[in-house]
Motif scaffolding. Sequence first.
Motif, PDB file in Angstrom:
ATOM      1  N   LEU A   1       0.828  -1.214   0.000  1.00 13.31           N
ATOM      2  CA  LEU A   1       0.000   0.000   0.000  1.00 13.31           C
ATOM      3  C   LEU A   1       0.856   1.255   0.000  1.00 13.31           C
ATOM      4  N   LEU A   2       1.901   1.264   0.824  1.00 13.14           N
ATOM      5  CA  LEU A   2       2.750   2.447   0.905  1.00 13.14           C
ATOM      6  C   LEU A   2       3.485   2.706  -0.400  1.00 13.14           C
ATOM      7  N   ILE A   3       3.938   1.665  -1.034  1.00 13.85           N
ATOM      8  CA  ILE A   3       4.660   1.836  -2.293  1.00 13.85           C
ATOM      9  C   ILE A   3       3.731   2.322  -3.392  1.00 13.85           C
ATOM     10  N   SER A   4       2.519   1.792  -3.422  1.00 20.56           N
ATOM     11  CA  SER A   4       1.599   2.198  -4.482  1.00 20.56           C
ATOM     12  C   SER A   4       0.994   3.571  -4.222  1.00 20.56           C
ATOM     13  N   ALA A   5       0.853   3.958  -2.953  1.00 20.80           N
ATOM     14  CA  ALA A   5       0.223   5.243  -2.632  1.00 20.80           C
ATOM     15  C   ALA A   5       1.236   6.310  -2.241  1.00 20.80           C
ATOM     16  N   GLU A   6       2.483   5.924  -2.000  1.00 21.29           N
ATOM     17  CA  GLU A   6       3.549   6.792  -1.527  1.00 21.29           C
ATOM     18  C   GLU A   6       3.299   7.308  -0.114  1.00 21.29           C
ATOM     19  N   GLU A   7       2.060   7.507   0.258  1.00 18.33           N
ATOM     20  CA  GLU A   7       1.709   7.967   1.600  1.00 18.33           C
ATOM     21  C   GLU A   7       0.297   7.473   1.894  1.00 18.33           C
ATOM     22  N   ALA A   8       0.112   6.988   3.095  1.00 18.14           N
ATOM     23  CA  ALA A   8      -1.216   6.513   3.474  1.00 18.14           C
ATOM     24  C   ALA A   8      -1.403   6.708   4.970  1.00 18.14           C
ATOM     25  N   GLU A   9      -2.571   7.142   5.349  1.00 13.34           N
ATOM     26  CA  GLU A   9      -2.859   7.336   6.767  1.00 13.34           C
ATOM     27  C   GLU A   9      -3.353   6.032   7.377  1.00 13.34           C
ATOM     28  N   PHE A  10      -3.210   5.949   8.694  1.00  9.03           N
ATOM     29  CA  PHE A  10      -3.544   4.744   9.435  1.00  9.03           C
ATOM     30  C   PHE A  10      -4.958   4.230   9.131  1.00  9.03           C
ATOM     31  N   PRO A  11      -5.992   5.080   9.145  1.00  9.75           N
ATOM     32  CA  PRO A  11      -7.353   4.567   8.868  1.00  9.75           C
ATOM     33  C   PRO A  11      -7.475   3.935   7.477  1.00  9.75           C
ATOM     34  N   TYR A  12      -6.789   4.506   6.510  1.00 15.19           N
ATOM     35  CA  TYR A  12      -6.828   3.962   5.152  1.00 15.19           C
ATOM     36  C   TYR A  12      -6.185   2.573   5.124  1.00 15.19           C
ATOM     37  N   ILE A  13      -5.020   2.443   5.734  1.00 13.74           N
ATOM     38  CA  ILE A  13      -4.329   1.152   5.763  1.00 13.74           C
ATOM     39  C   ILE A  13      -5.175   0.126   6.508  1.00 13.74           C
ATOM     40  N   LYS A  14      -5.759   0.547   7.610  1.00  8.63           N
ATOM     41  CA  LYS A  14      -6.612  -0.350   8.408  1.00  8.63           C
ATOM     42  C   LYS A  14      -7.792  -0.842   7.572  1.00  8.63           C
ATOM     43  N   GLU A  15      -8.416   0.060   6.855  1.00  8.05           N
ATOM     44  CA  GLU A  15      -9.568  -0.295   6.022  1.00  8.05           C
ATOM     45  C   GLU A  15      -9.159  -1.246   4.899  1.00  8.05           C
TER      46      GLU A  15
ATOM     47  N   THR B   1      -6.556  -3.271   4.702  1.00  2.00           N
ATOM     48  CA  THR B   1      -6.033  -4.567   5.136  1.00  2.00           C
ATOM     49  C   THR B   1      -7.030  -5.371   5.957  1.00  2.00           C
ATOM     50  N   GLY B   2      -8.009  -4.698   6.545  1.00  2.00           N
ATOM     51  CA  GLY B   2      -8.959  -5.380   7.412  1.00  2.00           C
ATOM     52  C   GLY B   2      -8.360  -5.769   8.753  1.00  2.00           C
ATOM     53  N   ALA B   3      -7.223  -5.196   9.083  1.00  2.00           N
ATOM     54  CA  ALA B   3      -6.534  -5.513  10.341  1.00  2.00           C
ATOM     55  C   ALA B   3      -7.166  -4.752  11.501  1.00  2.00           C
ATOM     56  N   THR B   4      -6.962  -5.276  12.693  1.00  6.55           N
ATOM     57  CA  THR B   4      -7.394  -4.550  13.880  1.00  6.55           C
ATOM     58  C   THR B   4      -6.408  -3.414  14.132  1.00  6.55           C
ATOM     59  N   SER B   5      -6.836  -2.405  14.839  1.00 10.38           N
ATOM     60  CA  SER B   5      -5.961  -1.270  15.143  1.00 10.38           C
ATOM     61  C   SER B   5      -4.713  -1.718  15.885  1.00 10.38           C
ATOM     62  N   GLY B   6      -4.894  -2.589  16.875  1.00  5.20           N
ATOM     63  CA  GLY B   6      -3.760  -3.043  17.676  1.00  5.20           C
ATOM     64  C   GLY B   6      -2.740  -3.811  16.862  1.00  5.20           C
ATOM     65  N   ASN B   7      -3.201  -4.760  16.068  1.00  2.00           N
ATOM     66  CA  ASN B   7      -2.287  -5.558  15.256  1.00  2.00           C
ATOM     67  C   ASN B   7      -1.583  -4.685  14.224  1.00  2.00           C
ATOM     68  N   LEU B   8      -2.337  -3.824  13.573  1.00  2.00           N
ATOM     69  CA  LEU B   8      -1.746  -2.950  12.570  1.00  2.00           C
ATOM     70  C   LEU B   8      -0.694  -2.040  13.184  1.00  2.00           C
ATOM     71  N   SER B   9      -0.984  -1.509  14.347  1.00  2.00           N
ATOM     72  CA  SER B   9      -0.037  -0.639  15.030  1.00  2.00           C
ATOM     73  C   SER B   9       1.275  -1.362  15.322  1.00  2.00           C
ATOM     74  N   VAL B  10       1.178  -2.579  15.809  1.00  2.00           N
ATOM     75  CA  VAL B  10       2.378  -3.375  16.111  1.00  2.00           C
ATOM     76  C   VAL B  10       3.179  -3.636  14.842  1.00  2.00           C
ATOM     77  N   GLN B  11       2.502  -3.995  13.770  1.00  2.00           N
ATOM     78  CA  GLN B  11       3.202  -4.314  12.526  1.00  2.00           C
ATOM     79  C   GLN B  11       3.839  -3.063  11.904  1.00  2.00           C
ATOM     80  N   ILE B  12       3.167  -1.938  11.985  1.00  2.00           N
ATOM     81  CA  ILE B  12       3.739  -0.692  11.481  1.00  2.00           C
ATOM     82  C   ILE B  12       4.951  -0.297  12.318  1.00  2.00           C
TER      83      ILE B  12
END
Length: 79
Positions: free
Chosen positions: A20-34, A36-47
């Motif tokens: 997502l980051l490579i294709s969009a160059e920049e992406a906000e957390f809510p966009y990435i969450k939406e 990927t379908g990840a939970t906020s907690g899991n996504l935060s840890v992975q980021i």
Amino acid sequence: MFKPLDPLLHSELRLAVMSLLISAEEAEFPYIKEQTGATSGNLSVQIDKLSAAGYCRITPAGLKAFEEYVESLKGYLKL
């Protein structure tokens, strides 16, 4: 012989974030969450893991790591 896969990028969610980051160059957390379908907690840890490795900001090092991962993965597909 197969090239080793970067274990940091081998996680499905981290690979999705990098894609997502490579294709969009920049992406906000809510966009990435939406996307990927990840939970906020899991996504935060992975980021955090990607950030610690310098991969989150698409720097030459992050882009190179992603490109090398993709090239290594292609080697697995040439059976």
